[in-house]
Structures are given as C-alpha cells and as structure tokens.
Design an enzyme around this catalytic site. Sequence first.
Site, PDB file in Angstrom:
ATOM      1  N   ASP A  51       8.261 122.617  86.274  1.00 21.64           N
ATOM      2  CA  ASP A  51       8.809 124.172  86.500  1.00 21.64           C
ATOM      3  C   ASP A  51       7.965 124.968  85.422  1.00 21.64           C
ATOM      4  O   ASP A  51       7.963 126.326  85.377  1.00 21.64           O
ATOM      5  CB  ASP A  51      10.275 124.145  86.493  1.00 21.64           C
ATOM      6  CG  ASP A  51      11.015 123.779  85.225  1.00 21.64           C
ATOM      7  OD1 ASP A  51      10.270 123.313  84.334  1.00 21.64           O
ATOM      8  OD2 ASP A  51      12.298 124.173  85.108  1.00 21.64           O
ATOM      9  N   SER A  52       7.196 124.353  84.670  1.00 19.67           N
ATOM     10  CA  SER A  52       6.416 125.105  83.674  1.00 19.67           C
ATOM     11  C   SER A  52       5.299 125.608  84.417  1.00 19.67           C
ATOM     12  O   SER A  52       4.413 126.835  84.096  1.00 19.67           O
ATOM     13  CB  SER A  52       5.581 124.176  82.662  1.00 19.67           C
ATOM     14  OG  SER A  52       5.138 123.132  83.158  1.00 19.67           O
ATOM     15  N   ASP A  90      10.179 118.815  89.402  1.00 19.97           N
ATOM     16  CA  ASP A  90      11.327 119.571  88.686  1.00 19.97           C
ATOM     17  C   ASP A  90      12.097 120.192  89.906  1.00 19.97           C
ATOM     18  O   ASP A  90      11.482 121.029  90.553  1.00 19.97           O
ATOM     19  CB  ASP A  90      10.574 120.497  87.579  1.00 19.97           C
ATOM     20  CG  ASP A  90      10.719 119.805  86.258  1.00 19.97           C
ATOM     21  OD1 ASP A  90      11.211 118.923  86.086  1.00 19.97           O
ATOM     22  OD2 ASP A  90       9.832 120.354  85.524  1.00 19.97           O
ATOM     23  N   LYS A 120      13.060 115.297  88.738  1.00 18.06           N
ATOM     24  CA  LYS A 120      13.701 115.652  87.364  1.00 18.06           C
ATOM     25  C   LYS A 120      14.541 116.618  87.306  1.00 18.06           C
ATOM     26  O   LYS A 120      14.249 117.888  87.912  1.00 18.06           O
ATOM     27  CB  LYS A 120      12.198 115.784  86.530  1.00 18.06           C
ATOM     28  CG  LYS A 120      12.699 115.954  84.986  1.00 18.06           C
ATOM     29  CD  LYS A 120      11.519 115.764  84.167  1.00 18.06           C
ATOM     30  CE  LYS A 120      10.770 117.043  83.988  1.00 18.06           C
ATOM     31  NZ  LYS A 120      11.290 118.242  83.269  1.00 18.06           N
ATOM     32  N   GLU A 122      17.122 118.657  84.226  1.00 16.66           N
ATOM     33  CA  GLU A 122      17.354 119.001  82.869  1.00 16.66           C
ATOM     34  C   GLU A 122      18.945 118.845  82.575  1.00 16.66           C
ATOM     35  O   GLU A 122      19.680 119.439  83.405  1.00 16.66           O
ATOM     36  CB  GLU A 122      17.055 120.187  82.388  1.00 16.66           C
ATOM     37  CG  GLU A 122      15.386 120.394  82.401  1.00 16.66           C
ATOM     38  CD  GLU A 122      15.083 121.753  81.947  1.00 16.66           C
ATOM     39  OE1 GLU A 122      15.735 122.705  81.437  1.00 16.66           O
ATOM     40  OE2 GLU A 122      13.549 121.959  82.096  1.00 16.66           O
ATOM     41  N   GLU A 189      12.109 116.135  74.879  1.00 14.81           N
ATOM     42  CA  GLU A 189      11.318 117.191  74.374  1.00 14.81           C
ATOM     43  C   GLU A 189      11.768 117.574  72.979  1.00 14.81           C
ATOM     44  O   GLU A 189      12.756 118.083  72.822  1.00 14.81           O
ATOM     45  CB  GLU A 189      11.408 118.162  75.457  1.00 14.81           C
ATOM     46  CG  GLU A 189      10.542 119.459  75.241  1.00 14.81           C
ATOM     47  CD  GLU A 189      10.224 120.408  76.102  1.00 14.81           C
ATOM     48  OE1 GLU A 189      10.573 120.015  77.440  1.00 14.81           O
ATOM     49  OE2 GLU A 189       9.533 121.195  75.967  1.00 14.81           O
TER      50      GLU A 189
HETATM   51  O1  KIV Z   1       7.730 121.578  83.358  1.00 11.28           O
HETATM   52  C1  KIV Z   1       7.317 120.852  82.451  1.00 11.28           C
HETATM   53  O2  KIV Z   1       6.148 121.159  82.336  1.00 11.28           O
HETATM   54  C2  KIV Z   1       8.106 119.745  81.825  1.00 11.28           C
HETATM   55  C3  KIV Z   1       7.429 119.157  80.569  1.00 11.28           C
HETATM   56  C4  KIV Z   1       7.070 119.901  79.420  1.00 11.28           C
HETATM   57  C5  KIV Z   1       8.189 117.958  80.371  1.00 11.28           C
HETATM   58  O3  KIV Z   1       9.276 119.758  81.990  1.00 11.28           O
END
Ligand code: KIV
Length: 271
Positions: A51-52, A90, A120, A122, A189
């Site tokens: 989600d980055s 994510d 994924k 969090e 992280e």
């Molecule tokens: O969204 C992302 O890029 C991440 C990584 C930094 C692990 O969760």
Amino acid sequence: MSLHKNVKRVTTHVLLAMKLKGEKIAMLTAYDYSFARLVDQAGIDIILVGDSASNVMAGFETTLPITLDNMIYHAASVVRATNRALVVVDLPFGTYQGNSMGALASAIRIMKETGASAVKLEGGVEIVESVERILSAGIPVMGHLGLTPQAIHKFGTYVVRATGKEEAEKLKSDAIALAKTGCFGLVLEKIPASLAGEVTKAINIPTIGIGAGSEVNGQVLVLHDMLGITQEFSPRFLRRYHNLQMEIKGAVQNYIEDVRSKNFPNEKEQY
Ligand code: KIV
C-alpha cells in the site's frame, strides 16, 4: 543445492523451506506491469504490491487514502507480469480492521480479481480474528509488525518502534500469536535488530525485515527507494542500488534538447 535456484514458482511452502535451510528471502515492492516484469525476471522471491503505492504511485503523504479498487488495479497488473515470484497484496487501511467478515470479503476480492497468491495485513492480536477468517477461505496471510504505516496517526512519528520493554514484549507476543494463527510469514519494520533476531528464533515462519537488521529470514525494500527514483526519503536502513532519478532526468533532458534543436527525429527515424 539452493532452493531459490531450482523453483519454477515460489510458494509459501518454498519460503518455509528456505527459512529451515537458512537461505535468505529477497522481497521487493512493485505496483505495475513493466517494473514487476523486470523484478520477476531478475529472480526476486516475493513481489509485494504494497500500500506504499499510495505514496509512490499516487503521491499521498500516508498509506491511508489508497482504496481496495486501487490496490486491485495495481495487483492485477503485477500478476500479469509475474511468472516466478509469489505475489502478496496489502489489504489497505479500513478494509479489515475490526471487521473479520469485511476482511474476508476484501481478501476474496483481491484473490478473485487479481490472481495474487496471498494478502498482507498490519497489526497483532487485534487482527487475529480477521486473519483466522481469511485463512478459513484458504487464503495465505502475511503479518506485519513494528512500524505499521497504517497506524501512523497513532504513533505520530516514523521513528524506530519497540525500543522500550513493554512495546518489545507486545511485539513478541503478537508475532507468536500471528504465527500460531497460521500466517505464512511476517514483515518486521523498523525495530531493533536484536529484537527482530529474537522474534525470528521464536517463531516457525519466515520473518522479512525492513530496517530490522540481518538476523531475519529475508529483506524487503520499496523498489522506487532502492532504485533511487524517490530521493526525499532517506532512512538509515535504505541502501540505494542506483540513482535512477538522475538517469531518468538526464534522458528526458537529452530528449527535450533533441526535439528543440530538431535533432530528433533524424532521417532513419521516419517513414
Ligand atoms: O507497503 C509497503 O511497501 C510495505 C513494505 C514497506 C513492507 O508494507
């Protein structure tokens, strides 16, 4: 014989075998077809459609605004480009927290509409019910602890997490809970290297670190950061493998110059 050299397709089982053999896992983010194709062809083990994308692709300050539809668009493009890597997507902010039925519905949309292999999430014990429900549908889940960017407004800062005893103990028990629930892997992280090492020894699933030192089972970086496309973000853990920002700007400047000077196109470049 190295596992990573011999597998045609990386699965969650391959990753577990790599941990058991002591082979490090290499993971990078990608958000589009062209980059995912290069990253996959280079031999990466896991592609994370992170989600980055909210920051890197859309220019938002945090990861909170990106939607499930946005993530599905990015993930489907990445899956179309990938032959070998495991693609993990994510679940974006607001699509799983406090609502396990909603979490399952979000995960099912990702699996059906993108063809990815895992999701994924969090968080620790607070999301275990959501993790359980997603797993009950046969969808592999990766956890993410430490600096969890979807909780940035709770933290108030991007500094290293779990430096104090209480937060470190919570992180350890969260990691054990996620592993027991059935997560196939765990991102750690921005936490102290010693804590990441302890967690890695305490659980039987692979840990993938970002700013978590070397005593983990693998590493992940954001592709645009390690390629030097983004320049404003420079945490200590980031190793830049290229300065693509300079190269791309240089190429674009050369093109502009050629157009303005009538040097492009030449006779061979026309019909
Ligand atoms: O969204 C992302 O890029 C991440 C990584 C930094 C692990 O969760």
